[in-house]
Design a protein around this motif. Structure first.
Motif, PDB file in Angstrom:
ATOM      1  N   ARG A  63      41.125  30.987  39.435  1.00 25.19           N
ATOM      2  CA  ARG A  63      41.759  32.364  39.772  1.00 25.19           C
ATOM      3  C   ARG A  63      40.807  33.178  38.920  1.00 25.19           C
ATOM      4  NH1 ARG A  63      44.393  35.682  42.695  1.00 25.19           N
ATOM      5  NH2 ARG A  63      45.896  36.398  41.844  1.00 25.19           N
ATOM      6  N   PRO A  89      44.566  31.840  33.035  1.00 27.30           N
ATOM      7  CA  PRO A  89      45.392  32.244  34.152  1.00 27.30           C
ATOM      8  C   PRO A  89      46.903  31.495  33.854  1.00 27.30           C
ATOM      9  CG  PRO A  89      44.145  29.774  35.039  1.00 27.30           C
ATOM     10  CD  PRO A  89      43.634  30.629  33.833  1.00 27.30           C
ATOM     11  N   ASP A 144      44.102  36.609  46.810  1.00 27.96           N
ATOM     12  CA  ASP A 144      42.001  35.787  46.841  1.00 27.96           C
ATOM     13  C   ASP A 144      41.613  36.181  47.852  1.00 27.96           C
ATOM     14  OD1 ASP A 144      42.997  33.619  44.443  1.00 27.96           O
ATOM     15  OD2 ASP A 144      42.872  32.217  46.427  1.00 27.96           O
TER      16      ASP A 144
END
Ligand SMILES: Cc1cc2nc3c(=O)[nH]c(=O)nc-3n(C[C@H](O)[C@H](O)[C@H](O)COP(=O)(O)O)c2cc1C
Length: 194
Positions: A93, A12, A50
């Motif tokens: 992530r 990430p 998300d």
């Protein structure tokens, strides 16, 4: 025979010093040098929310960035997923990317979601994971559980496999010589498209 390969750099952090980025570059350039077709997905450059609500997961539409990732996976014959080990697992992530990408209607049917019903059959994969601890400890003491979870609970579930794995242990404070040795090994995997 030339293969269509998707290299997913699952780190990430966009900082170019992260070793995962160099490993992704090495695999991709090895593959291209041997005549394979390569596409890249770099997690650090993707913008998507998300997944919070089940209704969003089951909705017909996905965020634009996710539609692009799905198209790349649909195109690929071989997926290479590269990520660091963070607190024993893949970074949150990256998990969020899988939750967004492998949704009903793309990765499996709207109703039946049992092992064997995955729609992404016919694709192979390799997972490359970097970590601070020695690879032998991760395999012998922790049973490489994050690799198993990704291979069996995610990839296998959507039909992808067989999946090979590479553990790059002891990566903190690695010497330049060791770095080069790893990059050569990963480039060779790219040339062989495995
Ligand atoms: C948030 C965080 C959690 C980490 N957790 C672990 C861990 O559980 N086990 C481990 O061996 N290394 C752990 N590490 C070390 C990373 O795996 C290591 O720094 C990384 O693989 C190096 O690759 P990179 O340069 O691509 O980031 C952690 C590092 C960070 C930043």
């Amino acid at each position: 025979m030339a293969r269509r390969i998707l290299v997913l750099d699952g780190h990430p952090d966009p900082d170019p010093r992260r070793f995962c980025h160099a490993l992704a570059d090495a695999y991709a350039s090895g593959a291209v040098s041997a005549g394979h077709e390569v596409r890249r997905v770099d997690l650090s450059g993707l913008e998507f929310p998300d997944l919070i609500r089940r209704d969003d997961w089951e909705a017909a539409s996905a965020p634009a960035a996710i539609l692009g990732v799905q198209a790349d996976i649909a195109w690929a014959q071989h997926l290479v997923i590269i990520h660091p080990l963070w607190l024993g697992f893949m970074p949150a992530r990256l998990k969020a990317l899988f939750e967004q990408t492998f949704r009903p209607g793309f990765a499996f049917g709207q109703r039946e979601r049992t092992l064997g019903d995955g729609r992404l059959k016919g694709r192979t994969a390799r997972i490359i994971v970097t970590m601070g601890m020695p690879a032998a400890i991760y395999r012998g003491f922790y049973f490489a559980h994050a690799l198993t979870a990704l291979r069996r609970n995610i990839l296998s579930f959507v039909g992808i496999g067989p999946t090979r794995t590479t553990i790059v242990g002891n990566v903190e404070g690695i010497s330049d010589v060791q770095c080069e040795q790893w990059l050569d090994r990963i480039a060779e995997l790219g040339r062989r498209a495995i």
